[in-house]
Enzyme design. Structure first.
Site, mmCIF file in Angstrom:
data_model
loop_
_atom_site.group_PDB
_atom_site.id
_atom_site.type_symbol
_atom_site.label_atom_id
_atom_site.label_comp_id
_atom_site.label_asym_id
_atom_site.label_seq_id
_atom_site.Cartn_x
_atom_site.Cartn_y
_atom_site.Cartn_z
ATOM 1 N N ASP A 1 0.867 -1.176 0.000
ATOM 2 C CA ASP A 1 0.000 0.000 0.000
ATOM 3 C C ASP A 1 0.904 1.227 0.000
ATOM 4 O OD1 ASP A 1 -2.281 1.594 0.372
ATOM 5 O OD2 ASP A 1 -3.165 0.132 1.746
ATOM 6 N N HIS B 1 -11.102 -2.289 3.731
ATOM 7 C CA HIS B 1 -10.951 -1.931 5.143
ATOM 8 C C HIS B 1 -11.609 -0.599 5.501
ATOM 9 C CE1 HIS B 1 -7.898 0.305 3.048
ATOM 10 N NE2 HIS B 1 -7.853 1.115 4.100
ATOM 11 N N ASP B 2 -12.193 0.091 4.515
ATOM 12 C CA ASP B 2 -12.909 1.341 4.792
ATOM 13 C C ASP B 2 -14.413 1.167 4.685
ATOM 14 O OD1 ASP B 2 -10.521 2.835 4.962
ATOM 15 O OD2 ASP B 2 -10.507 3.219 2.797
ATOM 16 N N ASP C 1 -2.796 4.633 -2.526
ATOM 17 C CA ASP C 1 -3.800 5.178 -1.608
ATOM 18 C C ASP C 1 -4.235 6.594 -1.990
ATOM 19 O OD1 ASP C 1 -5.089 4.909 1.145
ATOM 20 O OD2 ASP C 1 -3.984 6.783 1.393
ATOM 21 N N GLU D 1 -6.473 3.797 -5.819
ATOM 22 C CA GLU D 1 -7.729 4.041 -5.088
ATOM 23 C C GLU D 1 -8.269 5.362 -5.605
ATOM 24 O OE1 GLU D 1 -9.605 4.551 -0.624
ATOM 25 O OE2 GLU D 1 -7.715 5.483 -1.140
HETATM 26 O O1 TEU Z 1 -8.894 6.127 1.914
HETATM 27 C C1 TEU Z 1 -9.151 7.240 1.118
HETATM 28 C C2 TEU Z 1 -10.565 7.553 1.000
HETATM 29 O O2 TEU Z 1 -10.991 8.099 -0.002
HETATM 30 C C3 TEU Z 1 -11.363 7.278 2.210
HETATM 31 O O3 TEU Z 1 -11.522 8.515 2.784
HETATM 32 C C4 TEU Z 1 -12.709 6.720 2.108
HETATM 33 O O4 TEU Z 1 -13.550 7.558 1.364
HETATM 34 C C5 TEU Z 1 -13.231 6.621 3.517
HETATM 35 O O5 TEU Z 1 -12.283 5.965 4.307
HETATM 36 C C6 TEU Z 1 -14.519 5.872 3.580
HETATM 37 O O6 TEU Z 1 -14.891 5.827 4.938
HETATM 38 C C7 TEU Z 1 -7.582 5.769 2.091
HETATM 39 C C8 TEU Z 1 -7.467 4.542 2.974
HETATM 40 O O7 TEU Z 1 -8.097 3.472 2.353
HETATM 41 C C9 TEU Z 1 -8.023 4.850 4.318
HETATM 42 O O8 TEU Z 1 -8.015 3.727 5.163
HETATM 43 C C10 TEU Z 1 -7.187 5.940 4.905
HETATM 44 O O9 TEU Z 1 -7.717 6.313 6.148
HETATM 45 C C11 TEU Z 1 -7.129 7.156 3.992
HETATM 46 O O10 TEU Z 1 -6.811 6.807 2.659
HETATM 47 C C12 TEU Z 1 -6.047 8.092 4.440
HETATM 48 O O11 TEU Z 1 -4.812 7.551 4.130
#
Ligand code: TEU
Length: 591
Positions: free
Chosen positions: A137, A370-371, A239, A296
């Site tokens: 990542d 994971h989000d 990311d 992403e």
């Molecule tokens: O996520 C980026 C992102 O666009 C997220 O804000 C997403 O919309 C949100 O988490 C949904 O709840 C990435 C990673 O996947 C995330 O885990 C990180 O917290 C974020 O970047 C910051 O690095």
């Protein structure tokens, strides 16, 4: 579960006849076809299954309650069994963990709680022995505020790295340069008294944004990526990549909520000029190697894909947000949910695959990460059999055209956590969304409903390996509570139960690898207007598979013409009867 033997030779002889029959009798006239499958990529990553590991929650080898690299190495065979060839690790570099590793203090070393660089080298090597490549990542929109780069940058306005981050003067009244709200809530600007300026953070104040305008920054992140590529990893997940380019001028936006702020996403995502940086990165890192990159890409829609993937694109694949935001019109507000129809879900796949194919690109299929909430809660109606729903979604994930990405625990049929109080939650974004909701006038109960539906903690609870204490995740105290259903839903118990969700995943993964049309065959949606069934045909030369998935808890019927002359090669629930689908039943026919 039933599975008929492959009868390719017989099938080849009668294929033409069957095709004629199907065309003649089919009731699936509302079909939408998109590509003949021939131009599809044949790289190792087009043909494999990817798996996301949330490192902190996968397996703890030393009893500190936190998952680690040696824990992952010890469970590689679980992944092998699932047909996984690429494992995406969430960030495991040195980090103060303000955002569980997405705040990187040192890109060249491993977070001590996760292990050492020797552990990482061993993991890469052990994975390789099993034909599994490790995918790192890469968090390059921002670093941690503890990163040496940032420490130097904030030390004054005229040091070597003073321009490595996004600094701006206050407005005349001393307030932040703009009214932008960070993605995790609150102003996206943080004041720094040493410089007398604000710095920009798209996410937490502990995650200052890098200034990609500066060629030295671009060279520094390229060096990081090449360092990891030289270690033999299989690819990079990039990311939050759509935020790296900021507008030329910082201007206030029209407030989108009662706090007078506007979400930074609408002000900075996919800003013109971003592709120049990414082409540069691709040339310096990706070109000439056999790794893959997946961006992403929140803010990139199907119609933009031509610039992002394929012949003229910057990545091999991008994760779009259209599907996961199907019920969320405004990511800032978890209390405002949108009704959606199965047609919307089908359109997402149809549009994305069509656009990806049109430019010779490739699509990463994912229902969870994971989000995101667990897909059973996210995409399936309430009620009914949880395992049946999990298998229906597994069928979609593993037979759609593209590289499937399984989120750890998805293969065991996990559901969302619904802890009673906001204090039970760990995720900083969850807490901030809750506070935002209260600020907007929602009741505590309404705010918790949003949390229960969308909290990122649901996908981060410890992996459940067996029915012993703490689900075999740790001998210590797990950093996040283990879900209480672990005595039933765990890897070992599911391995033993013949018709478990896990065994269905394993069988599907095997089926996929034995049937090339399921890997990179063309994609044709059928029964398009049906609001109860997701159905499609995958074709590769003479091979043709028809997938039908019931998204309702009712037994339903469909026009048998779709599968006339075909034989069932997989059914998620009991025997398959042509023309009928049981509650949440998924079936695959082949001819
Ligand atoms: O996520 C980026 C992102 O666009 C997220 O804000 C997403 O919309 C949100 O988490 C949904 O709840 C990435 C990673 O996947 C995330 O885990 C990180 O917290 C974020 O970047 C910051 O690095």
């Amino acid at each position: 579960m039933t599975r008929a033997r492959d009868k390719r030779s017989v099938r080849a002889c009668i294929a033409l006849l069957l095709m004629i029959c199907v065309v003649t009798v089919t009731g699936c006239n509302a079909s939408k076809k998109i590509k003949d499958g021939e131009k599809s990529g044949k790289e190792w990553w087009n043909r494999t299954i990817a798996y996301e590991i949330y490192v902190k929650s996968f397996k703890d080898s030393d009893g500190d309650g936190i998952g680690d690299l040696n824990g992952i190495t010890s469970e590689l065979d679980h992944l092998k069994e699932l047909g996984v060839g690429a494992v995406w690790l969430t960030p495991c570099y040195v980090s103060p963990q303000a955002d569980n590793g997405y705040d990187i203090a040192d890109y060249y070393n491993i977070e001590p709680a996760y292990g050492t660089m020797e552990d990482m080298d061993r993991l890469i090597a052990e994975a390789k022995k099993r034909d599994i490549r490790i995918v790192m990542d890469m968090v390059f929109n921002h670093t941690s505020n503890e990163n040496e780069w940032f420490k130097e940058s904030r030390a004054g306005r005229d040091n070597d790295k003073s321009d490595w981050y996004i600094w701006a003067d206050p407005k005349e009244d001393g307030s932040a340069p703009t009214n932008w709200r960070s993605i995790f809530g609150g102003s996206a600007w943080e004041y720094d008294s040493t410089r007398g300026q604000y710095y920009l953070h798209t996410f937490l104040p502990e995650q200052p944004d890098l200034n990609w305008e500066n060629p030295e920054v671009r060279a520094a992140v390229t060096d990081v990526a090449n360092y990891w590529k030289d270690k033999g990893v299989g690819g990079f997940r990039m990311d939050a990549i759509t935020y790296i380019k900021k507008p030329a001028e910082y201007k206030d936006g029209t407030p989108d909520a009662g706090d007078g702020m506007v979400g930074i996403h609408s002000m900075t995502a996919n800003t013109e000029g971003i592709l120049d940086y990414l082409h540069e990165f691709k040339a310096a890192v990706r070109d000439g190697s056999d790794i893959f990159t997946v961006g992403e890409a929140n803010g990139v829609a199907a119609e933009d894909l031509k610039d992002w993937i394929g012949e003229n694109g910057v990545f091999d694949m991008v994760f779009e947000f259209g599907l996961v935001n199907i019920d969320l019109p405004n990511e800032t507000n978890w209390c405002e949910r949108r009704d959606w129809k199965l047609r919307d879900l089908k359109s997402f796949f149809l549009d994305s695959i069509r656009e990806a194919d049109a430019v010779g690109g490739w699509f990463p299929v994912f229902l969870e990460n994971h989000d995101q909430p667990r897909s059973i809660n996210h995409f399936m109606p309430e009620g009914g059999d949880r395992e049946a729903k999990a298998k229906a979604l597994a069928t979609l994930l593993l037979t759609m055209r593209g590289t499937p990405f399984i989120m750890q625990g998805e293969e065991l049929g996990y559901v969302n956590v619904e802890w009673p109080s906001i204090d039970d939650y760990d995720d900083i974004s969850t807490k901030n969304h809750y506070t935002f909701a209260l600020g907007e006038g929602y009741s505590g109960e309404e705010a918790m409903e949003g949390v229960h539906h969308f909290s990122r903690d649901s996908s981060r609870t410890p992996m459940q390996w067996d029915s012993t204490e703490n689900a075999g995740f740790t001998t210590g105290t797990p950093w996040l509570p283990v879900y209480p259903d672990y005595t039933v839903y765990n890897r070992n118990s599911e391995k033993e139960k013949k018709d478990s969700v896990l065994n269905y995943y394993i069988a599907l993964a095997a089926l996929r690898s034995e049937h090339p049309e399921l890997e990179d065959g063309s994609y044709e949606e059928i029964l398009s207007e049906d609001e109860r069934i997701v159905a499609y045909v995958r074709k590769d030369g003479d091979l043709k598979a028809t997938v039908l998935i019931n998204f309702t808890g009712e037994e339903i019927s469909y026009d048998v013409g779709c599968v006339k002359g075909a034989e069932c090669i997989m059914s998620s629930e009991g025997m398959a009867e042509k023309g009928v689908l049981g509650p949440f039943q998924a079936v695959i026919y082949e001819e």
